[in-house]
Write an enzyme that holds these catalytic residues in place. Sequence first.
Site, PDB file in Angstrom:
ATOM      1  N   SER A 144       0.961  -1.137   0.054  1.00 49.28           N
ATOM      2  CA  SER A 144      -0.075  -0.123   0.225  1.00 49.28           C
ATOM      3  C   SER A 144       0.909   1.217   0.121  1.00 49.28           C
ATOM      4  O   SER A 144       1.965   1.217   0.614  1.00 49.28           O
ATOM      5  CB  SER A 144      -0.788  -0.046   1.374  1.00 49.28           C
ATOM      6  OG  SER A 144      -1.565   1.246   1.424  1.00 49.28           O
ATOM      7  N   TYR A 157      -2.641  -0.733   9.841  1.00 55.04           N
ATOM      8  CA  TYR A 157      -2.474  -1.379   8.440  1.00 55.04           C
ATOM      9  C   TYR A 157      -1.270  -1.087   7.729  1.00 55.04           C
ATOM     10  O   TYR A 157      -0.630  -1.935   7.094  1.00 55.04           O
ATOM     11  CB  TYR A 157      -3.768  -0.360   7.722  1.00 55.04           C
ATOM     12  CG  TYR A 157      -3.868  -1.040   6.247  1.00 55.04           C
ATOM     13  CD1 TYR A 157      -4.413  -2.049   5.938  1.00 55.04           C
ATOM     14  CD2 TYR A 157      -3.582   0.064   5.146  1.00 55.04           C
ATOM     15  CE1 TYR A 157      -4.790  -2.428   4.511  1.00 55.04           C
ATOM     16  CE2 TYR A 157      -3.929  -0.404   3.831  1.00 55.04           C
ATOM     17  CZ  TYR A 157      -4.214  -1.390   3.393  1.00 55.04           C
ATOM     18  OH  TYR A 157      -4.714  -2.032   2.200  1.00 55.04           O
TER      19      TYR A 157
END
Length: 248
Positions: A144, A157
């Site tokens: 990400s 995350y």
Amino acid sequence: MNSNSTDQPRVAIVTGGSRGIGRQVVERLAADGYAIVVNYRDNHAEAETAVAAARAAGGDAIAIPADIADEAAVADLFEAAERRFGGVDVVVHAAGMMALSPLADLDLDQLDRILRVNVRGTFAVDQQAARRVRRGGAIINFSSSLTRFARPGYSAYAASKGAVSAITLVLARELRGRDVTVNAVAPGPTATALFLDGKDEQTVARIAAEPPLERLGTPDDIAELVAFLAGPGRWVNGQVLYANGGAI
């Protein structure tokens, strides 16, 4: 790059293939002639819809449920692909989970769940991929751009996706001599339910304005990059590719 040496369709497993970016990857690879194994966890109806879309796009497809963090279930997933299609050429590991919280307030049980899915799940999928993907194949993980954005609320995350990046770079080097590429795609904000859920219009508009291209990414943007890495992008290996419109 859509057939192997026996002139059979190349075979791709797409985890998280029933929705979001994974679903678009399924359709994009099917359009290139791949036979697709659509992995999902719970929603059989969505997975079957993805299978139908893949067949409509020109590829064969089946749906197989599996908890990606359960190594036995992942082994069964790969074995099902081999029984049906004869082998595996490409693994796109798009499944994952996100939960937001300031670090100081983070429920550590929630952290354990994120790490189980995003980190343990990557190990479980990549272990099977490393053992089974045929020569000329590709393993494509999902990291990400949040590992660079350092956006408040995303510590758990981002940490999990930083681990995915590290796993990817090491595995590429461990597969020396196998003729199998290993890369990670690191999307920026992309217009999927995972990103849009819980955000008001003003927040979405502000984030969309950040990249020089002044929009959110789309699942198709990411699927095009995956298709390149799965097929013609053979000289790209051991990389994390940030697909975020130039936001950072």
